[in-house]
Design a protein around this motif. Sequence first.
Motif, PDB file in Angstrom:
ATOM      1  N   GLU A 168       0.824  -1.206   0.000  1.00  0.00           N
ATOM      2  CA  GLU A 168       0.000   0.000   0.000  1.00  0.00           C
ATOM      3  C   GLU A 168       0.864   1.265   0.000  1.00  0.00           C
ATOM      4  N   GLN A 169       1.976   1.205   0.744  1.00  0.00           N
ATOM      5  CA  GLN A 169       2.880   2.353   0.797  1.00  0.00           C
ATOM      6  C   GLN A 169       3.453   2.679  -0.580  1.00  0.00           C
ATOM      7  N   HIS A 170       3.592   1.611  -1.421  1.00  0.00           N
ATOM      8  CA  HIS A 170       4.143   1.816  -2.759  1.00  0.00           C
ATOM      9  C   HIS A 170       3.045   2.078  -3.796  1.00  0.00           C
ATOM     10  N   GLY A 171       1.834   2.352  -3.313  1.00  0.00           N
ATOM     11  CA  GLY A 171       0.762   2.760  -4.214  1.00  0.00           C
ATOM     12  C   GLY A 171       0.094   1.636  -4.972  1.00  0.00           C
ATOM     13  N   CYS A 172       0.314   0.392  -4.557  1.00  0.00           N
ATOM     14  CA  CYS A 172      -0.334  -0.741  -5.221  1.00  0.00           C
ATOM     15  C   CYS A 172      -1.525  -1.173  -4.357  1.00  0.00           C
ATOM     16  N   LYS A 173      -2.716  -1.063  -4.893  1.00  0.00           N
ATOM     17  CA  LYS A 173      -3.920  -1.330  -4.101  1.00  0.00           C
ATOM     18  C   LYS A 173      -4.223  -2.828  -4.060  1.00  0.00           C
ATOM     19  N   PRO A 174      -4.378  -3.368  -2.864  1.00  0.00           N
ATOM     20  CA  PRO A 174      -4.749  -4.782  -2.762  1.00  0.00           C
ATOM     21  C   PRO A 174      -6.165  -4.995  -3.259  1.00  0.00           C
ATOM     22  N   ASP A 175      -6.440  -6.204  -3.758  1.00  0.00           N
ATOM     23  CA  ASP A 175      -7.794  -6.525  -4.192  1.00  0.00           C
ATOM     24  C   ASP A 175      -8.407  -7.549  -3.249  1.00  0.00           C
ATOM     25  N   VAL A 176      -9.575  -8.065  -3.608  1.00  0.00           N
ATOM     26  CA  VAL A 176     -10.285  -8.999  -2.742  1.00  0.00           C
ATOM     27  C   VAL A 176      -9.479 -10.279  -2.505  1.00  0.00           C
ATOM     28  N   VAL A 177      -8.689 -10.690  -3.512  1.00  0.00           N
ATOM     29  CA  VAL A 177      -7.877 -11.910  -3.367  1.00  0.00           C
ATOM     30  C   VAL A 177      -6.785 -11.691  -2.327  1.00  0.00           C
ATOM     31  N   THR A 178      -6.111 -10.543  -2.410  1.00  0.00           N
ATOM     32  CA  THR A 178      -5.040 -10.234  -1.441  1.00  0.00           C
ATOM     33  C   THR A 178      -5.583 -10.215  -0.023  1.00  0.00           C
ATOM     34  N   TYR A 179      -6.689  -9.503   0.163  1.00  0.00           N
ATOM     35  CA  TYR A 179      -7.311  -9.434   1.490  1.00  0.00           C
ATOM     36  C   TYR A 179      -7.720 -10.825   1.981  1.00  0.00           C
ATOM     37  N   SER A 180      -8.308 -11.599   1.083  1.00  0.00           N
ATOM     38  CA  SER A 180      -8.812 -12.923   1.471  1.00  0.00           C
ATOM     39  C   SER A 180      -7.686 -13.834   1.934  1.00  0.00           C
ATOM     40  N   ILE A 181      -6.525 -13.738   1.281  1.00  0.00           N
ATOM     41  CA  ILE A 181      -5.371 -14.560   1.673  1.00  0.00           C
ATOM     42  C   ILE A 181      -4.918 -14.182   3.083  1.00  0.00           C
ATOM     43  N   ILE A 182      -4.776 -12.894   3.331  1.00  0.00           N
ATOM     44  CA  ILE A 182      -4.352 -12.424   4.657  1.00  0.00           C
ATOM     45  C   ILE A 182      -5.370 -12.841   5.721  1.00  0.00           C
ATOM     46  N   ILE A 183      -6.635 -12.634   5.428  1.00  0.00           N
ATOM     47  CA  ILE A 183      -7.711 -12.980   6.383  1.00  0.00           C
ATOM     48  C   ILE A 183      -7.689 -14.473   6.688  1.00  0.00           C
TER      49      ILE A 183
END
Length: 608
Positions: A225-240
Amino acid sequence: MRKSAFRATASSAPAPAFQLQQQLMEMGIFPFRPDFPFLFFNHHHFATSSCTKKPSLPKKSGGVVSDISNSISIDDALASFCRMVRVNPRPSVVEFGKFLGSFAKKKQYSTVVSLCNQMDLFGVTHTVYSLTILINCLCRSNHVDFAVSVLGKMFKLGIQPDVITFTTLLNGLCNEGKIKEAVGLFNEMVRQGHEPNVISYTTVINGLCKTGNTSMAVHVFKKMEQHGCKPDVVTYSIIINSLCKDRLVNDAMEFLSEMLDRGIPPNVITYSSIVHGFCNLGQLNEATRLFKEMVGRDVMPDTVTFTILVDGLCKEGMVSEAQRVFETMPEKGVEPNIYTYNALIDGYCLQRQMNEAKKVFEIMVRKGCAPDVQSYNILINGFCKSRRMAEAKSLLAEMSHKALTPDTVTYNTLMQGLCQFGRPKDALNLFKEMCSYGLLPNLVTYSILLDGFCKHGHLDEALKLLKSMQEKKLEPNIVLYTILIEGMFIAGKLEVAKELFSKLFADGIRPTIRTYTVMIKGLLKEGLSDEAYDLFRKMEDDGFLPDSCSYNVIIQGFLQNQDSSTAIRLIDEMVGRRFSADSSTFQMLLDLESHDKIISRFMRGSCR
């Protein structure tokens, strides 16, 4: 991986994410999908397919090769390829790339590797497109080291890899668990000026999560996020999902709230992960609340979500609630699968409601969902626990009529039931039957039989079984040694039990708290209170803190040996460590209260 390979100049800026996904599809490198290890997810395996169907050769008009058959053999592919290289003028390198991409999409990875070798032999020029396809196929075939070599070859040929090339190789390294190398490649990719996209970041995050590095994955997520790349639903789902696996469900809920605040709609996988997390913690109210919230947001639960909730409710003894959830599935247009049925059957079995369990089993059959070995194992276990051995054994016979091969778990379950029923000889016959069918007994099998023989006084049979086990090169573990020690005490063989306990240390086998407790109980039974007390203290010196069971065992032993003073001292110590007397200890205290002054004073003091 040579450092010099990474010192080439940086390429142009990366394409937008949707363009990258389109390119990945064309090249047979499918968009990144996380593999969520839910309770009932199946594993997907990639295999090279080949058969003898006549191939569709490339069309002459423009050299389009997208009509390659789904099932084309490597020989036919090579024939098609040879035709391409002999055409004058030869098709463009783009057409060769499409040709390779078609095979990659059909998962014929070894064919792609062979064709790339032929390209080298015929002097066909490679492009970043064709070599990225080759890297993908090598990674999919579990040859990531060769894929790394192809990256080196690209630099040698002066072909600059792009973000897709790096991401493909990152995925290959992560899939083989080489997360350290993947992180190194990711950092080198950034150092060279290749701006990672959401797929690159998500690949690394997924690799970190799969290897248990959730905190590092969260760190990379924040850097992303700091480098300006927005996570999507897949990224969030993996972390969750990873946070839920680590039982950090509250943290997962914070990520869910963040998603909603940012307008990223969670999907069924996101919600299912958290529902599963709450179920694992036994927080069924929260799981149910989230399930309802999910439906309220128009995210329809799928079979996996329903199965997770049914299983969670059953494990907490809430079978009626699980049944109600199960019955709502058809109303929501979701059909239960084998795992849903098995979860509900297991729930009824855990409550010893065997008639209800059998009803669900019969409904499953009527609905055309064929029971598997696991279904039968669950029912057999339930009948064994309910002491209905005849019905458990009849299910074993039913399996063979339905051409279902029982596994080691099936036999182990039945043998345990027979041993607990006082029938170790019948269990031994079942053991022989199991071996005659070519099923290999494991340590659990031997521990069940040894325990059965020892507890029912068949020491000779137990020792024969131990010898047979050692002949098969299966070394006894601490569980088996503990069973044998307990068996020796039951048979009154004090010295043999002591010798076996001493042998543990000589053989470098670490005892457990259960082993110490068995020894203490045996010594007290023989009236050796001082030895038992010394061993109890030695247990703590050896790094084993006494638990509730060991305290109750030694207290009961001292009460039986009429040493009330030591027993009371140990009770005070036990209570000080926040353990409490079990029902047997308390009953003994009540029985002694009327004629033992020390116990009587203690009980009056306890009441106050």
